[in-house]
Design a protein around this motif. Structure first.
Motif: not given
Length: 91
Positions: A18-26, A28-42
């Motif tokens: 269960e821990h590994l599933k949550h770690l992989a999910t989070l 993966t979500a950050l891999i998608v969110l970081i470029p979008t956030l960086i592009e818009k904020v900085f």
């Protein structure tokens, strides 16, 4: 008893899965969110290498979680087999 010890190991491995599933999910979500956030904020701050480094680290986290997940599932199967063998071999 011996089966209680095996049950404890199986429960630990289920928790680990269960821990590994949550770690992989989070991650993966950050891999998608970081470029979008960086592009818009900085935009164009010269820290592109930090973004690339963080994406590589999160990708490594996802791969590590997948390999650990497979290893943990094998370990759980092994513990289940030991339990079944013990239950069938006792009179």
């Amino acid at each position: 008893m011996y089966t209680d010890k095996i049950e404890g190991k199986i429960d630990y491995l289920k928790t680990m899965l269960e821990h590994l599933k949550h770690l992989a999910t989070l991650s993966t979500a950050l891999i998608v969110l970081i470029p979008t956030l960086i592009e818009k904020v900085f935009p164009d701050t010269g820290t592109k290498w930090l973004v690339i480094l963080s994406l590589c680290v999160f990708a490594f986290t996802v791969l590590s979680s997948v390999f650990s997940y497979v290893y943990t599932m094998d370990a759980m199967q092994y513990q289940n087999d030991r339990k079944e063998h013990f239950l069938h071999s006792t009179p």
